[in-house]
Motif scaffolding. Structure first.
Motif, PDB file in Angstrom:
ATOM      1  N   SER A 140      -3.213  -3.649 -43.912  1.00 36.90           N
ATOM      2  CA  SER A 140      -2.404  -4.730 -43.343  1.00 36.90           C
ATOM      3  C   SER A 140      -0.995  -4.749 -43.933  1.00 36.90           C
ATOM      4  CB  SER A 140      -3.078  -6.086 -43.574  1.00 36.90           C
ATOM      5  OG  SER A 140      -3.037  -6.449 -44.944  1.00 36.90           O
ATOM      6  N   SER A 165       1.906  -5.230 -41.225  1.00 39.93           N
ATOM      7  CA  SER A 165       2.732  -6.434 -41.297  1.00 39.93           C
ATOM      8  C   SER A 165       4.179  -6.144 -41.658  1.00 39.93           C
ATOM      9  CB  SER A 165       2.136  -7.396 -42.327  1.00 39.93           C
ATOM     10  OG  SER A 165       0.784  -7.689 -42.031  1.00 39.93           O
ATOM     11  N   ALA A 200       7.696  -6.867 -39.312  1.00 35.71           N
ATOM     12  CA  ALA A 200       8.559  -7.911 -39.868  1.00 35.71           C
ATOM     13  C   ALA A 200      10.028  -7.508 -39.818  1.00 35.71           C
ATOM     14  CB  ALA A 200       8.152  -8.215 -41.313  1.00 35.71           C
ATOM     15  N   GLN A 234       9.919 -11.323 -45.816  1.00 31.69           N
ATOM     16  CA  GLN A 234       8.509 -11.169 -45.471  1.00 31.69           C
ATOM     17  C   GLN A 234       7.697 -12.436 -45.744  1.00 31.69           C
ATOM     18  OE1 GLN A 234       6.794  -7.083 -46.515  1.00 31.69           O
ATOM     19  NE2 GLN A 234       8.749  -7.063 -47.611  1.00 31.69           N
ATOM     20  N   SER A 265       8.149 -14.218 -42.427  1.00 36.44           N
ATOM     21  CA  SER A 265       8.009 -13.579 -41.118  1.00 36.44           C
ATOM     22  C   SER A 265       6.943 -12.491 -41.046  1.00 36.44           C
ATOM     23  CB  SER A 265       9.354 -12.965 -40.698  1.00 36.44           C
ATOM     24  OG  SER A 265       9.724 -11.953 -41.611  1.00 36.44           O
ATOM     25  N   SER A 266       6.236 -12.234 -42.125  1.00 37.95           N
ATOM     26  CA  SER A 266       5.225 -11.173 -42.119  1.00 37.95           C
ATOM     27  C   SER A 266       3.849 -11.779 -41.826  1.00 37.95           C
ATOM     28  CB  SER A 266       5.210 -10.457 -43.479  1.00 37.95           C
ATOM     29  OG  SER A 266       4.224  -9.463 -43.482  1.00 37.95           O
ATOM     30  N   SER A 267       3.237 -11.346 -40.741  1.00 33.86           N
ATOM     31  CA  SER A 267       1.988 -11.963 -40.283  1.00 33.86           C
ATOM     32  C   SER A 267       0.856 -11.824 -41.297  1.00 33.86           C
ATOM     33  CB  SER A 267       1.565 -11.339 -38.953  1.00 33.86           C
ATOM     34  OG  SER A 267       1.404  -9.933 -39.075  1.00 33.86           O
ATOM     35  N   PHE A 306      -0.397 -15.544 -42.460  1.00 33.06           N
ATOM     36  CA  PHE A 306      -1.600 -16.033 -41.799  1.00 33.06           C
ATOM     37  C   PHE A 306      -2.909 -15.592 -42.448  1.00 33.06           C
ATOM     38  CE2 PHE A 306       1.669 -15.788 -38.412  1.00 33.06           C
ATOM     39  CZ  PHE A 306       1.737 -17.135 -38.112  1.00 33.06           C
ATOM     40  N   SER A 307      -2.894 -14.601 -43.320  1.00 34.35           N
ATOM     41  CA  SER A 307      -4.137 -14.117 -43.932  1.00 34.35           C
ATOM     42  C   SER A 307      -4.394 -14.808 -45.270  1.00 34.35           C
ATOM     43  CB  SER A 307      -4.077 -12.604 -44.154  1.00 34.35           C
ATOM     44  OG  SER A 307      -3.975 -11.927 -42.932  1.00 34.35           O
TER      45      SER A 307
END
Length: 482
Positions: free
Chosen positions: A180, A184, A188, A335, A338-340, A344-345
């Motif tokens: 990831s 990610s 980003a 990041q 803006s880094s998923s 979100f994790s």
């Protein structure tokens, strides 16, 4: 003489001509005289448009009878969620029954393991286990949330600071899963419309990150600097908008699909000449390359600040899990918002962050590990030089030793089957555990298939010698039958 039908048609035609040509059938609209035929055509057009705008007739619905419902249910066949099982899918892989160290247990038998990227032999290390135990007792198993939402613990901040200090960067950011990190980090920074020039041999994690970015992707030939320069020249000179676009070069330090080492010094020269940014994946080089294990930048004597973004998975040399991205404060701060994979994790379990700190400490305290690893790599490369039907394609300094067929069997599938036969014989007859470079259906790597061997500092010289001799015997046997 005319027939009665012909007379009737002529009579009707004369009547129509008379009507349309009569003065009463003519009109003047806005000073333009309109003939009778134009009026009729306009009227017909209005009628046609009216009819087209009406809803089509549908017969009244009636409920299906029980018999009709049963017949439809009997005829209906759902689409499968997965493809039908093929013969290749029925292959039973070896079952690992112990930790994946240099020696492991497969199907109840102890074997020499060359399938784990345990480069420094840290798997099962006593200090790492003690570090994990203390972190579990203090923090528990997980942090129960993303970093920005109750998921940040002091050990995460300590780990980020330790990585940045070790590599000589300003800051770093942790991800909870190795793959990831690339999934990610790339999206980003790389967006739709940006230009990304990437090596055709990059692993699937990078490929997926590029796909998610929706950028314009251009591949250059594997580790070929002339191909890279040609593409950079074309992109910058043929594209009038190039100066206004974000432009990136994406490479691996040590390529997982070939074992080759990227010539970073040449890449940086091209980057500066054509004004690109560089994203470098050091998953297989941190803890491996350089005099103190700081990776490709140290190996090539390139200041790390010349590389814009550095990423790495920690599941290889550091023997933990997760990944990190390191660079300038600006790169890292971007990041965090803006880094998923970061936003979100759930954050990295604290005991794994603690293990990463301990692994870096051990590496700095024990430089002999790097010396031992380099010696083992040299022994294996020397022993693998003359193997019937196989050739080494990896760099002599790479701990990923990659062997491919000298003569292809005709297709990727056929090549993989031959290589798998070699691995199966080695495991069954000589207790040597190797693996082929299998790829998923979504992996677009175009490099040849091969046998991939991971060398560890924990392997003994005897392990390496036995592996070389055994592989020579099995390759001669299997390839002679092809």
């Amino acid at each position: 003489m005319l027939t009665s039908f012909e007379r009737m048609v002529k009579s009707f035609s004369d009547w129509v001509t008379l009507v349309l040509g009569a003065p009463s059938s003519r009109a003047v609209i806005f000073g333009v005289p309109i003939g009778g035929h134009l009026f009729v055509e306009g009227l017909l057009l209005v009628v046609i448009l009216f009819l087209l705008s009406q809803k089509s007739y549908k017969p009244p619905k009636r409920p299906l009878t029980k018999k009709e419902i049963d017949e439809l249910c009997d005829e209906w066949v759902p689409e499968p969620l997965i493809p039908s099982v093929t013969k290749e899918m029925k292959y039973e892989p070896p079952v690992l029954e112990s930790a994946a160290g240099p020696h492991t247990v497969i199907n109840g038998k102890e074997v020499v393991n060359f399938t784990s990227a345990n480069f420094l032999g840290f798997l099962g290390h006593k200090k790492l286990q003690e570090s994990c135990t203390k972190a579990l007792e203090k923090y528990g198993v997980g942090s129960c949330g993303p970093r920005g939402f109750y998921g940040t613990i002091d050990v995460h901040l300590d780990c980020e600071a330790r990585i940045a200090k070790f590599l000589g960067t300003t800051d770093s950011i942790l991800y909870s899963y190795g793959l990831s990190t690339m999934f990610s980090t790339i999206p980003a920074f790389c967006k739709k419309g940006d230009i990304v020039v990437v090596d055709e041999g990059v692993h699937w994690g990078i490929q997926n990150g590029l796909h998610l970015s929706r950028s314009t992707i251009i591949f250059f030939k594997h580790n070929d600097m002339k191909s890279l320069q040609s593409i950079l020249e074309k992109v910058t000179h043929d594209n009038k908008r190039a100066e206004k676009l974000r432009r990136y070069i994406v490479v691996e330090a040590i390529y997982q699909n070939s074992g080759q080492i990227a010539p970073l010094d040449e890449i940086i020269k091209l980057k500066e000449k054509y004004r690109f940014r560089v994203i470098l994946d050091e998953s297989n080089s941190v803890g491996v390359l350089g005099s103190s294990g700081r990776g490709l930048t140290e190996h090539c004597r390139v200041p790390i600040e010349k590389v814009d973004i550095v990423t790495a998975a920690m599941g290889h040399a550091l023997a933990t899990e997760g990944g990190f991205c390191t660079g300038s404060a600006r790169v890292i701060d971007h990041q965090r918002l803006s880094s998923s994979g970061y936003v979100f994790s759930a954050s990295l379990p604290p005991y794994l962050a603690s293990a990463a700190i301990t692994a870096i400490d051990i590496l700095e305290e024990s430089p002999n590990l790097l010396t031992k690893l380099k010696e083992n790599v040299a022994i294996l490369h020397e022993g693998m030089k003359e193997i019937q039907g196989l050739e080494i394609t990896s760099d002599p300094r790479s701990p990923i030793v990659f062997l491919k067929l000298k003569k292809s069997a005709g297709s990727l599938k056929a090549d993989l089957q031959v290589l798998q036969d070699i691995c199966d014989h080695l495991l069954k007859d000589y207790s040597i555990f190797l693996t082929t470079s299998k790829r998923s259906t979504v992996d677009k790597c175009k490099l040849p298939a091969g046998i991939r061997m991971y060398v560890s500092a924990a392997h003994t010289e005897s392990d390496l010698r036995i592996a070389c001799e055994s592989l020579k015997k099995v390759a001669a046997l299997v390839l002679a039958c092809e």
